[in-house]
Each structure stands twice: as C-alpha cells, then as structure tokens.
Design a protein around this motif. Structure first.
Motif, PDB file in Angstrom:
ATOM      1  N   TYR A   1      -3.728   8.948   5.107  1.00 54.08           N
ATOM      2  CA  TYR A   1      -4.353   8.381   3.906  1.00 54.08           C
ATOM      3  C   TYR A   1      -3.611   7.096   3.529  1.00 54.08           C
ATOM      4  O   TYR A   1      -2.377   7.077   3.453  1.00 54.08           O
ATOM      5  CB  TYR A   1      -4.280   9.383   2.758  1.00 54.08           C
ATOM      6  N   THR A   2      -4.369   6.027   3.309  1.00 54.50           N
ATOM      7  CA  THR A   2      -3.787   4.748   2.902  1.00 54.50           C
ATOM      8  C   THR A   2      -4.576   4.190   1.734  1.00 54.50           C
ATOM      9  O   THR A   2      -5.814   4.204   1.747  1.00 54.50           O
ATOM     10  CB  THR A   2      -3.807   3.727   4.059  1.00 54.50           C
ATOM     11  N   ARG A   3      -3.844   3.688   0.727  1.00 55.28           N
ATOM     12  CA  ARG A   3      -4.483   3.129  -0.462  1.00 55.28           C
ATOM     13  C   ARG A   3      -3.860   1.776  -0.807  1.00 55.28           C
ATOM     14  O   ARG A   3      -2.655   1.672  -1.012  1.00 55.28           O
ATOM     15  CB  ARG A   3      -4.332   4.081  -1.654  1.00 55.28           C
ATOM     16  N   TYR A   4      -4.701   0.743  -0.802  1.00 53.25           N
ATOM     17  CA  TYR A   4      -4.306  -0.587  -1.271  1.00 53.25           C
ATOM     18  C   TYR A   4      -4.829  -0.760  -2.690  1.00 53.25           C
ATOM     19  O   TYR A   4      -6.038  -0.687  -2.934  1.00 53.25           O
ATOM     20  CB  TYR A   4      -4.901  -1.679  -0.384  1.00 53.25           C
ATOM     21  N   LYS A   5      -3.939  -0.969  -3.626  1.00 57.00           N
ATOM     22  CA  LYS A   5      -4.349  -1.148  -5.013  1.00 57.00           C
ATOM     23  C   LYS A   5      -4.988  -2.514  -5.223  1.00 57.00           C
ATOM     24  O   LYS A   5      -4.790  -3.449  -4.431  1.00 57.00           O
ATOM     25  CB  LYS A   5      -3.145  -0.993  -5.942  1.00 57.00           C
ATOM     26  N   ALA A   6      -5.743  -2.607  -6.320  1.00 62.74           N
ATOM     27  CA  ALA A   6      -6.316  -3.901  -6.702  1.00 62.74           C
ATOM     28  C   ALA A   6      -5.200  -4.927  -6.844  1.00 62.74           C
ATOM     29  O   ALA A   6      -4.145  -4.648  -7.406  1.00 62.74           O
ATOM     30  CB  ALA A   6      -7.093  -3.769  -8.007  1.00 62.74           C
TER      31      ALA A   6
ATOM     32  N   PRO B   1       0.807  -1.224   0.000  1.00 60.49           N
ATOM     33  CA  PRO B   1       0.000   0.000   0.000  1.00 60.49           C
ATOM     34  C   PRO B   1       0.840   1.275   0.000  1.00 60.49           C
ATOM     35  O   PRO B   1       2.004   1.262   0.386  1.00 60.49           O
ATOM     36  CB  PRO B   1      -0.768  -0.112   1.307  1.00 60.49           C
ATOM     37  N   PHE B   2       0.186   2.376  -0.408  1.00 61.85           N
ATOM     38  CA  PHE B   2       0.739   3.713  -0.256  1.00 61.85           C
ATOM     39  C   PHE B   2       0.087   4.338   0.968  1.00 61.85           C
ATOM     40  O   PHE B   2      -1.130   4.293   1.138  1.00 61.85           O
ATOM     41  CB  PHE B   2       0.445   4.567  -1.487  1.00 61.85           C
ATOM     42  N   SER B   3       0.899   4.941   1.836  1.00 63.13           N
ATOM     43  CA  SER B   3       0.359   5.542   3.051  1.00 63.13           C
ATOM     44  C   SER B   3       1.181   6.775   3.430  1.00 63.13           C
ATOM     45  O   SER B   3       2.406   6.766   3.325  1.00 63.13           O
ATOM     46  CB  SER B   3       0.387   4.535   4.209  1.00 63.13           C
TER      47      SER B   3
END
Length: 209
Positions: A95-100, A68-70
């Motif tokens: 903010y945290t984003r887990y990609k598909a 993830p990006f965080s």
C-alpha cells in the motif's frame, strides 16, 4: 479503511508464521556429531514427513514513512524438496499513499499492488559456498492507482526473475535470506512495469523462512 484491515491481517499472519519457524529446532543428535542437520531426513536416515519439510515466513517490503507512506508484506510457504532444492510460493500486498501536495496541490494518490510468485532455489556449490542458491521465479503483480475522486487505473505485469539467494540458517526450517534478482521482462517504456519495479530491472529482497 479496508486496505488497513487487510494489512493488519496479513501482518498478523506473517508474525505468527515467523514465530512458528523460530520454534523449529535442529536434530540434536546430528549436531552433536559435528555435522550439519539433514533437511529431508531424520538423524537415523528416514525421510522426513511432508509437514516437517515445510518452511513458513515472509518479509516486509516498500517500508517508508512520511510522504509518501508505503508498507507491504509478503508471506511465504516453502518446501524442502531435496537436500539442495527449495520450492515455494508467496503472496504480497503493498500500500502506498501520496498526500496532496506531492504531485498535485489538491489531490492525493493511492496505489495498491497485489502479487503472487512461485520460486525455485537450488544450492549449486555447497562444498565451496554453502547456503548460496541459484534462484528463479515467476511473478505476477496487479497494480491499481487511484487519484482522489477519479476512476482507478489498473494493470498487471508478469515477469520471470533470475539471480541468487544467500540463506543464513537459524534452524533446520528457518533462515534469513538475502536475494538479488534480475527482471528478464523489464520494460522501462511500460508505465506499469516501471511503477511496480521502481524504474530498475534489479530486485533486492530480504525475507525470513
């Protein structure tokens, strides 16, 4: 896009606060005498005005690139209440984003965390270990998790934390702070508490104020 704009705004605010803190100098008269600068008084012994007891700064947390990006920021405003006590408040956003492909082959997950905390720091043995503070705080965090194209899952958790902070002064109103805390309300069975605190009751934090 709105979250990115919020993050850029908070980052700019934090940067300006750090610059302000770094420009604050120690009283030369007292340092020339071989003594540490007073935190609440002038070299002549008069109480410092309210504005000169304020300390500004913050920190960056949850920093991670890739999947993830965080990234999170936490501006701080603190007040030198006495020579040995600091009180303050802090806001935080992460903010945290887990990609598909991380949890699901087709869907990503976005997590937003908004927090506020109030804290007290007390330098309890300055003659033995100067700049070591007992640290207590009350923290509230709102957690929002959204899987792509679904309804967000939200919740909040409030926790008292206790521990210690070591502060390395840079100037009279600015320092580097390493904090180690224990969450008295940690519940591994609570999914929100587990997500917010990363599956551990211990909190380590690096901040600047």
């Amino acid at each position: 896009m709105n979250h990115i704009r919020k993050l850029l705004f908070i980052t700019a605010l934090l940067s300006s606060s750090l610059a302000f803190g770094q420009l604050t100098e120690d009283p030369d008269e007292r340092r020339d005498q071989g003594r540490d600068p007073l935190k609440t008084q002038t070299p002549e012994g008069r109480p410092l005005p309210f504005g000169q007891r304020l300390r500004f700064g913050g920190g960056i947390n949850g920093f991670q690139f890739g999947n993830p990006f965080s990234l999170g920021v936490a501006p701080v405003v603190a007040y030198q209440a006495t020579e040995r006590m600091i009180v303050g408040v802090s806001l935080s956003y992460t903010y945290t984003r887990y990609k598909a492909g991380y949890f699901s082959p087709t869907q990503g997950i976005t997590i937003n965390q908004y927090g506020v905390r109030g804290f007290v720091m007390y330098e309890f043995i300055p003659s033995i270990l100067p700049n070591l503070y007992l640290h207590g705080e009350l923290q509230n965090t709102t957690y929002q998790q959204k899987v792509d194209q679904t309804t967000p899952i939200t919740g909040s958790v409030t926790a008292p934390l206790v521990g210690v902070t070591y502060s390395q002064p840079i100037s009279r109103r600015f320092g580097v702070n390493l904090t180690a805390l224990y969450n008295l309300n940690y519940k591994p069975s609570d999914p929100i508490s587990y997500q917010v605190y990363g599956g551990t009751p211990f909190v380590l934090r690096l901040s600047f104020f």
